[in-house]
Design a protein around this motif. Structure first.
Motif, PDB file in Angstrom:
ATOM      1  N   ASN A  68      53.095  -0.098 -20.573  1.00 33.55           N
ATOM      2  CA  ASN A  68      52.989  -1.018 -19.375  1.00 33.55           C
ATOM      3  C   ASN A  68      54.092  -0.341 -18.567  1.00 33.55           C
ATOM      4  OD1 ASN A  68      53.348  -3.127 -17.665  1.00 33.55           O
ATOM      5  ND2 ASN A  68      51.842  -4.016 -18.836  1.00 33.55           N
TER       6      ASN A  68
ATOM      7  N   SER B 165      53.396  -9.466 -31.332  1.00 37.99           N
ATOM      8  CA  SER B 165      53.727 -10.082 -29.770  1.00 37.99           C
ATOM      9  C   SER B 165      55.195 -10.045 -29.978  1.00 37.99           C
ATOM     10  CB  SER B 165      53.246 -11.657 -30.001  1.00 37.99           C
ATOM     11  OG  SER B 165      53.960 -12.613 -28.982  1.00 37.99           O
TER      12      SER B 165
ATOM     13  N   CYS C 114      46.378   3.924 -16.976  1.00 37.77           N
ATOM     14  CA  CYS C 114      47.565   2.859 -17.493  1.00 37.77           C
ATOM     15  C   CYS C 114      48.830   3.606 -17.732  1.00 37.77           C
ATOM     16  CB  CYS C 114      47.119   2.129 -18.870  1.00 37.77           C
ATOM     17  SG  CYS C 114      46.913   3.124 -20.239  1.00 37.77           S
TER      18      CYS C 114
ATOM     19  N   LEU D  53      43.358  -3.739 -24.470  1.00 39.92           N
ATOM     20  CA  LEU D  53      44.545  -4.551 -24.971  1.00 39.92           C
ATOM     21  C   LEU D  53      45.621  -3.909 -25.367  1.00 39.92           C
ATOM     22  CD1 LEU D  53      41.941  -6.642 -27.246  1.00 39.92           C
ATOM     23  CD2 LEU D  53      42.704  -7.137 -24.884  1.00 39.92           C
TER      24      LEU D  53
ATOM     25  N   ASN E 190      48.891  -2.904 -26.345  1.00 39.17           N
ATOM     26  CA  ASN E 190      49.068  -2.663 -24.980  1.00 39.17           C
ATOM     27  C   ASN E 190      49.655  -3.872 -24.274  1.00 39.17           C
ATOM     28  OD1 ASN E 190      47.870  -0.402 -25.399  1.00 39.17           O
ATOM     29  ND2 ASN E 190      45.951  -0.691 -24.041  1.00 39.17           N
ATOM     30  N   ASN E 191      49.225  -4.926 -24.435  1.00 39.14           N
ATOM     31  CA  ASN E 191      49.693  -6.328 -24.302  1.00 39.14           C
ATOM     32  C   ASN E 191      50.572  -7.163 -24.978  1.00 39.14           C
ATOM     33  OD1 ASN E 191      47.915  -6.986 -26.090  1.00 39.14           O
ATOM     34  ND2 ASN E 191      46.681  -8.371 -24.843  1.00 39.14           N
ATOM     35  N   SER E 192      51.453  -6.497 -26.016  1.00 41.91           N
ATOM     36  CA  SER E 192      52.120  -7.077 -26.925  1.00 41.91           C
ATOM     37  C   SER E 192      53.418  -7.408 -26.419  1.00 41.91           C
ATOM     38  CB  SER E 192      52.433  -6.191 -28.033  1.00 41.91           C
ATOM     39  OG  SER E 192      51.064  -6.214 -28.987  1.00 41.91           O
TER      40      SER E 192
END
Length: 349
Positions: free
Chosen positions: A273, A218, A305, A349, A245-247
């Motif tokens: 992203n 994160s 993506c 994710l 991916n969502n860090s």
């Protein structure tokens, strides 16, 4: 004329002599009184596996000294039983360099542990030293560092620190304007999992941020954002972490200087992203100032993506900015077509 030259020569000799003794501290006449520590005119070293009172020993060295006698170059602590550095532990002793080696239990550093050292300390080095404060802000090494306004180099490797907190390097006595090297590399067992908001925001001279070989999953909003003008280029090393991916939080990579971002060996990072990475990869006025991302051994999906990368390959000059970019099946990403990558990613994710 000869007399004037002689006076100038003597003045230069005096300046050189003063420079040579600037860090010539005075040691106790009986070295046995400060065991297990040792003292030379430049260095105080405390190296032992036994318990001892660091505060008492340093107090004995400082006792009765004038300010010049308190000035040393280096302090070395290699003591596995020391668990804290308390307020005023140095008793007015000053150092340029602080070294902590194999201090396995040293977890609590008072925010005022370095009181009196602020103008002097330029380098901190620590290896295999705990430094995790277990959520107690009054024990955080970062709170103590924020007072060291002349710090240039900070290397804390293989520690037990689990996060870089919000505003970690916002100085208490003004900007840490000389700090250029920040190395928290984890070796084989790094445990940092998160980078806080605006952790590095207030550093106008930073050139290296090394957080490689940890468990970072994160990066909070504005994590690596630097709004001050930086004089030199910047290297951010995030290799071998747990990034996904969502860090990445909003504007977490908003630097205002040429930046090389190393994301290699983040094996769960499959998508870049667009909202995070497109601003980072935007064209600069001068191509030599463009940012670069190295993705060695980070498998990138050929999917929707990442379709934006192919769509902007030419206008953003991405072949030069994205290094070592391979797809999950080991193929050069740039050999894929837009049709190839028009499918949904299986790694969400």
């Amino acid at each position: 004329m000869i007399l004037l030259l002689r006076e100038i020569t003597l003045a230069l000799i005096l300046l050189i002599c003063r420079a040579q003794v600037a860090h010539a501290g005075v040691c106790p006449s009986n070295p046995d009184t400060i065991k297990p520590c040792t003292c030379t005119p430049t260095t105080i070293a405390c190296e032992t596996t036994d318990k001892f009172e660091l505060d008492v020993v340093l107090g004995l060295i400082a006792k009765g000294q004038d300010p010049q006698g308190l000035a040393f170059d280096t302090f070395i602590l290699n003591a596995s039983e020391i668990s804290s550095l308390d307020r005023g532990v140095f008793h007015g002793l000053t150092f340029n360099n602080l070294k902590f080696i194999d201090c396995f239990r040293l977890s609590c550093v008072s925010s005022e542990a370095f009181a009196g050292l602020q103008p002097n300390v330029t380098s901190i080095y620590a290896s295999d030293t705990h430094f995790d404060w277990f959520g107690r802000r009054d024990c955080s090494i970062f709170e103590a560092i924020r007072y060291l306004k002349n710090l240039k180099s900070l290397k804390i490797v293989r520690s037990k620190i689990t996060e870089i907190p919000d505003n970690a390097f916002t100085g208490k006595l003004g900007q840490l304007s000389d700090l250029s090297t920040i190395d928290f590399s984890g070796g084989q067992g790094g445990v940092i999992t998160q980078v806080g908001e605006k952790a590095f925001n207030d550093l106008p001279n930073v050139q290296l941020i090394d957080l490689s070989r940890h468990r970072i999953s994160s990066i909070k909003s504005h994590g690596f954002e630097i709004t001050l003008p930086i004089k030199n280029s910047l290297l951010i090393n995030l290799e071998h972490n747990a990034l996904k991916n969502n860090s990445f939080g909003n504007s977490c990579l908003k630097t205002n200087v040429k930046t090389e971002l190393r994301l290699g060996e983040n094996i769960n990072l499959h998508c870049l992203n667009e909202e995070v990475f497109e601003p980072f990869l935007v064209n600069r006025r001068n191509k030599t100032e463009d940012n670069i991302i190295d993705l060695t051994i980070t498998p990138i999906d050929c999917s929707k993506c990442n379709l934006w990368l192919l769509e902007n390959e030419v206008n953003l000059n991405l072949r030069d900015k994205l290094k070592n970019i391979l797809t999950s099946d080991g193929i050069d990403f740039w050999k894929k077509t837009k049709d190839d990558c028009s499918v949904n990613s299986v790694n969400v994710l």
